[in-house]
Scaffold this motif. Structure first.
Motif, PDB file in Angstrom:
ATOM      1  N   ASP A 227       7.946  14.071  -4.781  1.00 11.54           N
ATOM      2  CA  ASP A 227       6.949  13.037  -5.022  1.00 11.54           C
ATOM      3  C   ASP A 227       6.737  12.300  -3.706  1.00 11.54           C
ATOM      4  O   ASP A 227       7.681  12.120  -2.926  1.00 11.54           O
ATOM      5  CB  ASP A 227       7.429  12.055  -6.095  1.00 11.54           C
ATOM      6  N   ILE A 228       5.518  11.892  -3.455  1.00  7.07           N
ATOM      7  CA  ILE A 228       5.180  11.223  -2.200  1.00  7.07           C
ATOM      8  C   ILE A 228       4.388   9.953  -2.488  1.00  7.07           C
ATOM      9  O   ILE A 228       3.557   9.916  -3.399  1.00  7.07           O
ATOM     10  CB  ILE A 228       4.365  12.146  -1.277  1.00  7.07           C
ATOM     11  N   ALA A 229       4.683   8.915  -1.729  1.00  2.00           N
ATOM     12  CA  ALA A 229       3.888   7.697  -1.770  1.00  2.00           C
ATOM     13  C   ALA A 229       3.331   7.443  -0.379  1.00  2.00           C
ATOM     14  O   ALA A 229       4.064   7.498   0.611  1.00  2.00           O
ATOM     15  CB  ALA A 229       4.736   6.513  -2.224  1.00  2.00           C
ATOM     16  N   VAL A 230       2.048   7.200  -0.300  1.00  2.00           N
ATOM     17  CA  VAL A 230       1.394   6.833   0.955  1.00  2.00           C
ATOM     18  C   VAL A 230       1.085   5.341   0.894  1.00  2.00           C
ATOM     19  O   VAL A 230       0.435   4.872  -0.042  1.00  2.00           O
ATOM     20  CB  VAL A 230       0.108   7.642   1.175  1.00  2.00           C
ATOM     21  N   HIS A 231       1.575   4.600   1.876  1.00  2.00           N
ATOM     22  CA  HIS A 231       1.345   3.162   1.951  1.00  2.00           C
ATOM     23  C   HIS A 231       0.497   2.820   3.169  1.00  2.00           C
ATOM     24  O   HIS A 231       0.527   3.530   4.181  1.00  2.00           O
ATOM     25  CB  HIS A 231       2.677   2.413   2.087  1.00  2.00           C
ATOM     26  N   HIS A 232      -0.191   1.690   3.077  1.00  2.00           N
ATOM     27  CA  HIS A 232      -0.935   1.206   4.242  1.00  2.00           C
ATOM     28  C   HIS A 232      -1.077  -0.302   4.144  1.00  2.00           C
ATOM     29  O   HIS A 232      -0.798  -0.915   3.101  1.00  2.00           O
ATOM     30  CB  HIS A 232      -2.318   1.868   4.317  1.00  2.00           C
ATOM     31  N   LEU A 233      -1.509  -0.910   5.245  1.00  2.00           N
ATOM     32  CA  LEU A 233      -1.917  -2.314   5.227  1.00  2.00           C
ATOM     33  C   LEU A 233      -3.217  -2.441   6.006  1.00  2.00           C
ATOM     34  O   LEU A 233      -3.264  -2.160   7.214  1.00  2.00           O
ATOM     35  CB  LEU A 233      -0.859  -3.235   5.846  1.00  2.00           C
ATOM     36  N   ALA A 234      -4.262  -2.808   5.272  1.00  2.00           N
ATOM     37  CA  ALA A 234      -5.597  -2.976   5.855  1.00  2.00           C
ATOM     38  C   ALA A 234      -6.037  -1.732   6.624  1.00  2.00           C
ATOM     39  O   ALA A 234      -6.734  -1.825   7.633  1.00  2.00           O
ATOM     40  CB  ALA A 234      -5.640  -4.210   6.761  1.00  2.00           C
ATOM     41  N   ALA A 235      -5.610  -0.557   6.134  1.00  2.00           N
ATOM     42  CA  ALA A 235      -5.985   0.707   6.783  1.00  2.00           C
ATOM     43  C   ALA A 235      -6.262   1.773   5.720  1.00  2.00           C
ATOM     44  O   ALA A 235      -5.641   2.843   5.712  1.00  2.00           O
ATOM     45  CB  ALA A 235      -4.874   1.166   7.725  1.00  2.00           C
ATOM     46  N   PRO A 236      -7.201   1.509   4.798  1.00  2.00           N
ATOM     47  CA  PRO A 236      -7.444   2.466   3.709  1.00  2.00           C
ATOM     48  C   PRO A 236      -7.935   3.824   4.193  1.00  2.00           C
ATOM     49  O   PRO A 236      -7.615   4.851   3.579  1.00  2.00           O
ATOM     50  CB  PRO A 236      -8.504   1.761   2.858  1.00  2.00           C
ATOM     51  N   GLU A 237      -8.685   3.845   5.292  1.00  2.00           N
ATOM     52  CA  GLU A 237      -9.182   5.131   5.781  1.00  2.00           C
ATOM     53  C   GLU A 237      -8.024   6.009   6.260  1.00  2.00           C
ATOM     54  O   GLU A 237      -8.018   7.225   6.016  1.00  2.00           O
ATOM     55  CB  GLU A 237     -10.178   4.910   6.935  1.00  2.00           C
ATOM     56  N   ARG A 238      -7.067   5.404   6.936  1.00  2.00           N
ATOM     57  CA  ARG A 238      -5.901   6.169   7.383  1.00  2.00           C
ATOM     58  C   ARG A 238      -5.115   6.707   6.188  1.00  2.00           C
ATOM     59  O   ARG A 238      -4.673   7.864   6.189  1.00  2.00           O
ATOM     60  CB  ARG A 238      -4.990   5.278   8.230  1.00  2.00           C
ATOM     61  N   ALA A 239      -4.946   5.869   5.165  1.00  2.00           N
ATOM     62  CA  ALA A 239      -4.196   6.303   3.980  1.00  2.00           C
ATOM     63  C   ALA A 239      -4.924   7.420   3.252  1.00  2.00           C
ATOM     64  O   ALA A 239      -4.308   8.392   2.783  1.00  2.00           O
ATOM     65  CB  ALA A 239      -3.968   5.108   3.049  1.00  2.00           C
ATOM     66  N   GLY A 270       2.398  -5.713   9.927  1.00  2.00           N
ATOM     67  CA  GLY A 270       1.103  -6.014  10.492  1.00  2.00           C
ATOM     68  C   GLY A 270       0.028  -5.035  10.058  1.00  2.00           C
ATOM     69  O   GLY A 270       0.312  -3.948   9.543  1.00  2.00           O
ATOM     70  N   PRO A 271      -1.244  -5.412  10.236  1.00  2.00           N
ATOM     71  CA  PRO A 271      -2.369  -4.532   9.879  1.00  2.00           C
ATOM     72  C   PRO A 271      -2.318  -3.235  10.661  1.00  2.00           C
ATOM     73  O   PRO A 271      -1.871  -3.185  11.797  1.00  2.00           O
ATOM     74  CB  PRO A 271      -3.597  -5.370  10.274  1.00  2.00           C
ATOM     75  N   GLY A 272      -2.803  -2.178  10.015  1.00  2.00           N
ATOM     76  CA  GLY A 272      -2.831  -0.864  10.662  1.00  2.00           C
ATOM     77  C   GLY A 272      -1.713   0.057  10.216  1.00  2.00           C
ATOM     78  O   GLY A 272      -1.733   1.250  10.497  1.00  2.00           O
ATOM     79  N   LEU A 273      -0.730  -0.502   9.510  1.00  2.00           N
ATOM     80  CA  LEU A 273       0.377   0.312   9.000  1.00  2.00           C
ATOM     81  C   LEU A 273      -0.134   1.475   8.149  1.00  2.00           C
ATOM     82  O   LEU A 273      -1.008   1.310   7.313  1.00  2.00           O
ATOM     83  CB  LEU A 273       1.294  -0.555   8.134  1.00  2.00           C
ATOM     84  N   VAL A 274       0.438   2.652   8.362  1.00  2.00           N
ATOM     85  CA  VAL A 274       0.293   3.761   7.434  1.00  2.00           C
ATOM     86  C   VAL A 274       1.616   4.508   7.425  1.00  2.00           C
ATOM     87  O   VAL A 274       2.250   4.692   8.471  1.00  2.00           O
ATOM     88  CB  VAL A 274      -0.881   4.693   7.795  1.00  2.00           C
ATOM     89  N   GLY A 275       2.053   4.876   6.235  1.00  2.00           N
ATOM     90  CA  GLY A 275       3.354   5.541   6.143  1.00  2.00           C
ATOM     91  C   GLY A 275       3.459   6.375   4.897  1.00  2.00           C
ATOM     92  O   GLY A 275       2.573   6.338   4.020  1.00  2.00           O
ATOM     93  N   ALA A 276       4.519   7.154   4.805  1.00  2.00           N
ATOM     94  CA  ALA A 276       4.728   8.007   3.649  1.00  2.00           C
ATOM     95  C   ALA A 276       6.203   8.040   3.274  1.00  2.00           C
ATOM     96  O   ALA A 276       7.074   8.114   4.148  1.00  2.00           O
ATOM     97  CB  ALA A 276       4.231   9.424   3.918  1.00  2.00           C
ATOM     98  N   VAL A 277       6.437   7.969   1.982  1.00  2.00           N
ATOM     99  CA  VAL A 277       7.762   8.121   1.401  1.00  2.00           C
ATOM    100  C   VAL A 277       7.832   9.502   0.763  1.00  2.00           C
ATOM    101  O   VAL A 277       6.969   9.857  -0.031  1.00  2.00           O
ATOM    102  CB  VAL A 277       8.026   7.037   0.341  1.00  2.00           C
ATOM    103  N   VAL A 278       8.844  10.272   1.118  1.00  2.00           N
ATOM    104  CA  VAL A 278       9.037  11.615   0.579  1.00  2.00           C
ATOM    105  C   VAL A 278      10.302  11.604  -0.262  1.00  2.00           C
ATOM    106  O   VAL A 278      11.391  11.329   0.238  1.00  2.00           O
ATOM    107  CB  VAL A 278       9.169  12.664   1.696  1.00  2.00           C
TER     108      VAL A 278
END
Length: 282
Positions: A227-239, A270-278
């Motif tokens: 299962d994967i979760a994609v997170h972001h902060l004020a970066a929906p396009e990146r997510a 901060g804004p621009g965050l994008v990440g993934a939990v595996v």
């Protein structure tokens, strides 16, 4: 089957509200201090408000829930008739939340097992969900804790931030690492390791960093059922771009959650965050 065990976590788990309701998971809120106002995460302040405040260079800090709030939560949960509580929280390296829960557990009307998962965001959320699934099937406190710990042991989190300044200001990453990350305009890729945030790789541009992030996530998934979760902060396009790529390139993908992080994590990344939990299924 009747549930004898209740699951408590904290607001940084970022589980979907419907999922929490379906599994009877209770989240204790952390607090964001914006200027002179203390606001509960999840109900009184949004991640977008935090992002805007950071962009305006306003003072933003966070604080743990009080032991009294945990004690009140445990009392209310116990009133539902459960005989035990499993309380799962974000890494004690990031917050005093675990310590507050431990203090409150001593006074709880039913036994409470407090677990420092070493995780945060949906890395914590997946642990809480694993424990809740055991509780849903009538499992014991020990069985629920074991399920959460197994999920934590296999779960990894990787993320990109535009700058390490916010993590440095909040004490979530060392000054030396922050300096290294900012040298020569390097863009940092980070990972959650041993309950701490560690600098993993340095890439020259944001686009290359995000491309490398998706490769790392796919490599870690390795064809397993995950299962994967994609997170972001004020970066929906990146997510959106990351989640779309993962749907195509991770053959063992189960659930895929895409969400903006909450105010507490946002205050430190901060804004621009994008990440993934595996999180491999166990």
């Amino acid at each position: 089957m009747s549930r004898h065990v209740a699951i408590v976590t904290d607001s940084t788990a970022y589980l979907p509200q419907r999922t929490m309701e379906d599994h009877g998971i209770t989240a204790v809120p952390l607090t964001v201090v914006l200027g002179d106002r203390a606001l509960e995460e999840g109900t009184e302040i949004s991640a977008r408000s935090v992002a805007e405040a950071l962009q305006k260079r306003r003072s933003v800090t966070t604080s743990r829930p009080s032991p009294e709030l945990f004690a009140e939560t445990y009392r209310k949960v116990a009133e539902s008739g459960v005989t035990g509580i499993v309380s799962l929280h974000l890494s004690s390296e990031f917050s005093g939340t675990y310590d507050a829960a431990v203090m409150a557990a001593r006074q709880a009307p039913v036994p409470v097992r407090v677990v420092d998962t070493g995780m945060v965001a949906m890395a914590l959320g997946f642990c809480a969900l694993a424990a809740a699934e055991v509780a849903d099937s009538g499992g014991t406190v020990d069985e629920a804790v074991t399920a959460a710990e197994k999920r934590a042991a296999g779960t990894s989190a990787y993320f990109y931030v535009d700058t390490l300044d916010y993590l440095r200001r909040g004490g979530r990453i060392g000054a030396a690492q922050a300096l290294l990350g900012s040298a020569l305009a390097v863009k940092p890729l980070l990972q959650l390791d041993g309950g701490r945030i560690e600098l993993m790789e340095k890439v020259r541009t944001a686009s290359k960093a995000i491309a490398r992030l998706r490769e790392i996530v796919a490599e870690h998934a390795g064809g397993r059922q995950v299962d994967i979760a994609v997170h972001h902060l004020a970066a929906p396009e990146r997510a959106e771009a990351l989640s779309g790529w993962l749907r195509e390139h991770v053959p063992g993908l189960g659930e895929l959650h895409v969400s903006e992080v909450g105010a507490v994590i946002g205050a430190h990344t901060g804004p621009g965050l994008v990440g993934a939990v595996v999180s491999p299924r166990v």
